[in-house]
Each structure stands twice: as C-alpha cells, then as structure tokens.
Design a protein around this motif. Structure first.
Motif, PDB file in Angstrom:
ATOM      1  N   GLU A  89      12.464   7.816   0.653  1.00 42.60           N
ATOM      2  CA  GLU A  89      11.483   8.892   0.826  1.00 42.60           C
ATOM      3  C   GLU A  89      10.085   8.342   0.554  1.00 42.60           C
ATOM      4  O   GLU A  89       9.705   8.100  -0.591  1.00 42.60           O
ATOM      5  N   PHE A  90       9.320   8.121   1.613  1.00 41.40           N
ATOM      6  CA  PHE A  90       7.964   7.607   1.459  1.00 41.40           C
ATOM      7  C   PHE A  90       6.982   8.765   1.267  1.00 41.40           C
ATOM      8  O   PHE A  90       7.106   9.808   1.905  1.00 41.40           O
ATOM      9  N   LYS A  91       6.001   8.567   0.393  1.00 43.74           N
ATOM     10  CA  LYS A  91       5.009   9.604   0.108  1.00 43.74           C
ATOM     11  C   LYS A  91       3.684   9.295   0.808  1.00 43.74           C
ATOM     12  O   LYS A  91       3.280   8.137   0.924  1.00 43.74           O
ATOM     13  N   ALA A  92       2.997  10.337   1.236  1.00 38.10           N
ATOM     14  CA  ALA A  92       1.727  10.176   1.945  1.00 38.10           C
ATOM     15  C   ALA A  92       0.640   9.578   1.054  1.00 38.10           C
ATOM     16  O   ALA A  92      -0.332   9.016   1.554  1.00 38.10           O
ATOM     17  N   GLU A  93       0.800   9.700  -0.261  1.00 40.73           N
ATOM     18  CA  GLU A  93      -0.203   9.153  -1.174  1.00 40.73           C
ATOM     19  C   GLU A  93      -0.270   7.626  -1.098  1.00 40.73           C
ATOM     20  O   GLU A  93      -1.310   7.033  -1.400  1.00 40.73           O
ATOM     21  N   THR A  94       0.810   6.992  -0.669  1.00 46.07           N
ATOM     22  CA  THR A  94       0.814   5.524  -0.587  1.00 46.07           C
ATOM     23  C   THR A  94      -0.162   5.016   0.468  1.00 46.07           C
ATOM     24  O   THR A  94      -1.049   4.204   0.155  1.00 46.07           O
ATOM     25  N   PRO A  95      -0.082   5.452   1.736  1.00 46.35           N
ATOM     26  CA  PRO A  95      -1.092   5.010   2.699  1.00 46.35           C
ATOM     27  C   PRO A  95      -2.490   5.529   2.371  1.00 46.35           C
ATOM     28  O   PRO A  95      -3.487   4.846   2.646  1.00 46.35           O
ATOM     29  N   ALA A  96      -2.572   6.716   1.760  1.00 48.81           N
ATOM     30  CA  ALA A  96      -3.891   7.276   1.430  1.00 48.81           C
ATOM     31  C   ALA A  96      -4.653   6.373   0.473  1.00 48.81           C
ATOM     32  O   ALA A  96      -5.817   6.023   0.705  1.00 48.81           O
ATOM     33  N   TRP A  97      -3.995   5.963  -0.610  1.00 50.64           N
ATOM     34  CA  TRP A  97      -4.673   5.124  -1.593  1.00 50.64           C
ATOM     35  C   TRP A  97      -4.744   3.666  -1.163  1.00 50.64           C
ATOM     36  O   TRP A  97      -5.598   2.918  -1.649  1.00 50.64           O
ATOM     37  N   THR A  98      -3.888   3.280  -0.209  1.00 49.33           N
ATOM     38  CA  THR A  98      -4.046   1.951   0.387  1.00 49.33           C
ATOM     39  C   THR A  98      -5.336   1.917   1.194  1.00 49.33           C
ATOM     40  O   THR A  98      -6.064   0.912   1.189  1.00 49.33           O
ATOM     41  N   CYS A  99      -5.657   3.019   1.864  1.00 49.74           N
ATOM     42  CA  CYS A  99      -6.922   3.100   2.601  1.00 49.74           C
ATOM     43  C   CYS A  99      -8.117   2.979   1.653  1.00 49.74           C
ATOM     44  O   CYS A  99      -9.109   2.313   1.967  1.00 49.74           O
ATOM     45  N   VAL A 100      -8.028   3.630   0.493  1.00 45.55           N
ATOM     46  CA  VAL A 100      -9.103   3.519  -0.495  1.00 45.55           C
ATOM     47  C   VAL A 100      -9.224   2.070  -0.962  1.00 45.55           C
ATOM     48  O   VAL A 100     -10.328   1.533  -1.080  1.00 45.55           O
ATOM     49  N   TYR A 101      -8.102   1.440  -1.243  1.00 45.28           N
ATOM     50  CA  TYR A 101      -8.061   0.033  -1.660  1.00 45.28           C
ATOM     51  C   TYR A 101      -8.810  -0.837  -0.643  1.00 45.28           C
ATOM     52  O   TYR A 101      -9.646  -1.667  -1.002  1.00 45.28           O
ATOM     53  N   LEU A 102      -8.533  -0.621   0.632  1.00 44.61           N
ATOM     54  CA  LEU A 102      -9.165  -1.416   1.686  1.00 44.61           C
ATOM     55  C   LEU A 102     -10.648  -1.070   1.826  1.00 44.61           C
ATOM     56  O   LEU A 102     -11.490  -1.957   1.957  1.00 44.61           O
ATOM     57  N   ALA A 103     -10.979   0.228   1.781  1.00 51.04           N
ATOM     58  CA  ALA A 103     -12.371   0.656   1.928  1.00 51.04           C
ATOM     59  C   ALA A 103     -13.232   0.235   0.748  1.00 51.04           C
ATOM     60  O   ALA A 103     -14.448   0.058   0.880  1.00 51.04           O
ATOM     61  N   ALA A 104     -12.598   0.055  -0.415  1.00 49.29           N
ATOM     62  CA  ALA A 104     -13.328  -0.362  -1.618  1.00 49.29           C
ATOM     63  C   ALA A 104     -13.553  -1.868  -1.664  1.00 49.29           C
ATOM     64  O   ALA A 104     -14.103  -2.392  -2.643  1.00 49.29           O
ATOM     65  N   GLY A 105     -13.129  -2.570  -0.628  1.00 47.49           N
ATOM     66  CA  GLY A 105     -13.399  -4.000  -0.536  1.00 47.49           C
ATOM     67  C   GLY A 105     -12.356  -4.895  -1.172  1.00 47.49           C
ATOM     68  O   GLY A 105     -12.588  -6.100  -1.328  1.00 47.49           O
ATOM     69  N   LYS A 106     -11.194  -4.337  -1.503  1.00 49.81           N
ATOM     70  CA  LYS A 106     -10.175  -5.144  -2.165  1.00 49.81           C
ATOM     71  C   LYS A 106      -9.198  -5.799  -1.186  1.00 49.81           C
ATOM     72  O   LYS A 106      -8.279  -6.496  -1.581  1.00 49.81           O
ATOM     73  N   GLY A 107      -9.421  -5.576   0.116  1.00 50.17           N
ATOM     74  CA  GLY A 107      -8.509  -6.137   1.107  1.00 50.17           C
ATOM     75  C   GLY A 107      -8.939  -7.463   1.684  1.00 50.17           C
ATOM     76  O   GLY A 107      -8.447  -7.877   2.741  1.00 50.17           O
ATOM     77  N   ALA A 108      -9.871  -8.149   0.999  1.00 51.05           N
ATOM     78  CA  ALA A 108     -10.359  -9.439   1.498  1.00 51.05           C
ATOM     79  C   ALA A 108      -9.203 -10.395   1.772  1.00 51.05           C
ATOM     80  O   ALA A 108      -8.371 -10.644   0.906  1.00 51.05           O
TER      81      ALA A 108
END
Length: 304
Positions: free
Chosen positions: A252-271
């Motif tokens: 059971e995957f939760k929508a919060e996982t991709p949501a906060w992954t987007c924040v992670y990437l937008a915050a510059g941590k996806g270098a």
C-alpha cells in the motif's frame, strides 16, 4: 557497476521527513497541475507546508476550490484555477494568472494525468491520442511558456509525474505507457540541453535549473477507480482480472511519499539525479549515492 536493490519506501522516511523542510521553499512560487485531488493535492500540501506559494489547478472547480482553501489554511499564499490542459489558451491563462497573483513560477509540477485500461485494438483513436495530449503535449507546452523566465533567472525546478510504465511493457495501457515514456525522455533531453545552454550560450557559471520525472508509486487514487471504462468491463473483463492480480503484488503506497519527494527535489537535494526518472518508492538517498558513484556521460539515459 551492477545496480543494487534499493530499500522499498511506502510512506514517510528519514530522507523526506517533512520537519526538515520547514520554510525550505519560502519565497518560492509553485504551479501544480492536477492538484485538485489525489497525488497532486498531496504535492500541493507538501509544497505549502514547506513555505511555497501554490497555484492549484484542476478540471473540477469544487475540488480545486476545496484544495485551495485547505492550502490557504496552512498560512501561505495560494490561488486556485480550473483549466483544460489540452487547450493552449487555457494554459496561457493559467500561467498568466499564477504569475500575476503569486509571482514568477519557480517550481512547475506537471501532474495532470489520465489512464484507460483497454487492449489497444479496442481503443478509440481520438481517446488514445487524448492521453498523449494530457500527459505529453500539456506539460511540454507549459514548460515552453515558463522556461524562458527560469532561464533568465537561471533558477527553477520542473517535475513531471511519470511512471515505471515508461520503461516497462505494461499491457492494456498503451496510451498511458507511451505518454510516460515520452515525457520521461523529454525530461532527460531538456536537462541535457539546459546544462549546455545555461553555461555555454547564456554565460552562467553553471546551470541551476533542475528537471526530473518521477514514478510516484501505485498509489490508489480516483484515477484507478475510473480507469476501467464500460467497454473494458463488457468486452475485456480479463483485463480487470489481470490488473487486480497485479495490484495484489505491491504494498500500500501512500501519496505522501511522492509529495515529499517533490519537496526534496525542489529544495535542491536531488543534485546528481537531474534529468532522470526518480522512483519515489525507493530510498532516494541510496539511489543518489549509487548514481553519484557511477561515471556520468555528457549524454545520459533518463530511464536508467
């Protein structure tokens, strides 16, 4: 170097723990398409909780209004707009209204999507191409409208909701899979072009615009409920049976996982992950460590 098995993630985990992103996006303006409900709504909430002003967009006014109201309650600026993402004039209006109401767009997340599970030989040509319009034409046109401002400022994050279907032969979803393959490839190519243009042509020291595509995981949303049209139920019930069996194979995957992954990437941590398809169901720190340890060619493969 062989690809390792990365830790499966179905909800919040240390790398995307919300508390660490508090105010990390303060002063930023985000536009999220398909954010009236489902995964897009969770993305809008996560961005807002991280301090961003959010443009909420969807087709259903009641859903957009409700999401916008809830985002505003978080104490950030927000604007809600309905739009048909297949109509260019409505996309232009969407960008104009968000820019005038909130400011220049720093974060573009193209999440609007659709799907129909049906054998290809049964599909209607116009309906098949409609999927390509929603999930390829719309995001590329939005990018065309917003990118010049990002290039001028040499700053921005663009994220396309894609899928593992971009690199898998998923049956009964030819239109969806082709669309996801196309937008994933587009993200990789655009990132490569920007890496060249921002430095070599526009004279910046380095490119600071990041482009990603993401696999959000098999999150159960309303889209899954309406993905089986009456024609499939009537003429191809085996499709429903097979998809039900496949659904039982994953957690059971939760929508919060991709949501906060987007924040992670937008915050510059996806270098290091720029241009790639980021699988939100796998530990992103483990993935990044692996990618950074692997020699990267000038021309890369976004689907790897």
């Amino acid at each position: 170097m062989s690809k390792p098995e990365f830790t499966l993630r179905t909800g919040i985990y240390p790398a995307i723990e919300p508390e660490q992103f508090k105010d990390s996006l303060a002063g930023k303006v985000a536009l999220v398409t398909g954010s009236g409900r489902g995964i897009g709504k969770e993305i809008a909430f996560a961005l807002a909780r991280s301090g961003a002003a959010v443009g909420v967009s969807g087709r259903t006014k009641a859903e957009v209004d409700e999401t916008t109201k809830e985002v505003l309650a978080l104490g950030v600026k927000a604007i809600g707009l309905t739009a048909d993402v297949c109509i260019r004039s409505e996309l232009e209006r969407l960008v104009k209204d968000v820019t005038e109401g909130l400011g220049s767009i720093d974060i573009l997340i193209c999440n609007a999507g659709t799907n129909t599970f049906m054998p290809f030989h049964m599909t209607d040509p116009d309906e098949w191409w409609k999927q390509m319009e929603i999930m390829v034409k719309s995001p590329t046109e939005l990018t065309r409208m917003i990118l010049p401002s990002m290039q001028k400022r040499n700053s921005g994050t663009i994220i396309y909701t894609s899928s593992r279907a971009a690199a898998a032969d998923l049956p009964w979803a030819a239109g969806y899979s082709c669309a996801k393959t196309a937008i994933t490839r587009f993200a990789g190519i655009l990132q490569t072009e920007l890496n060249i243009l921002q430095k070599d042509t526009l004279g910046f020291e380095s490119n600071e615009i990041s482009v990603f595509s993401i696999h959000p995981g098999e999150v159960k949303t309303k889209l899954h409920e309406i993905a089986f049209p009456e024609k499939t139920k009537r003429e191809a019930p085996y499709v429903i049976e097979q998809m039900a069996k496949m659904a039982k194979m994953h957690p059971e995957f939760k929508a919060e996982t991709p949501a906060w992954t987007c924040v992670y990437l937008a915050a510059g941590k996806g270098a290091g992950l720029e241009g790639r398809l980021v699988d939100c169901t796998r530990d992103i720190e483990e993935v990044k460590k692996f990618v950074l340890s692997t020699p990267r060619l000038r021309i890369t493969n976004a689907c790897c």
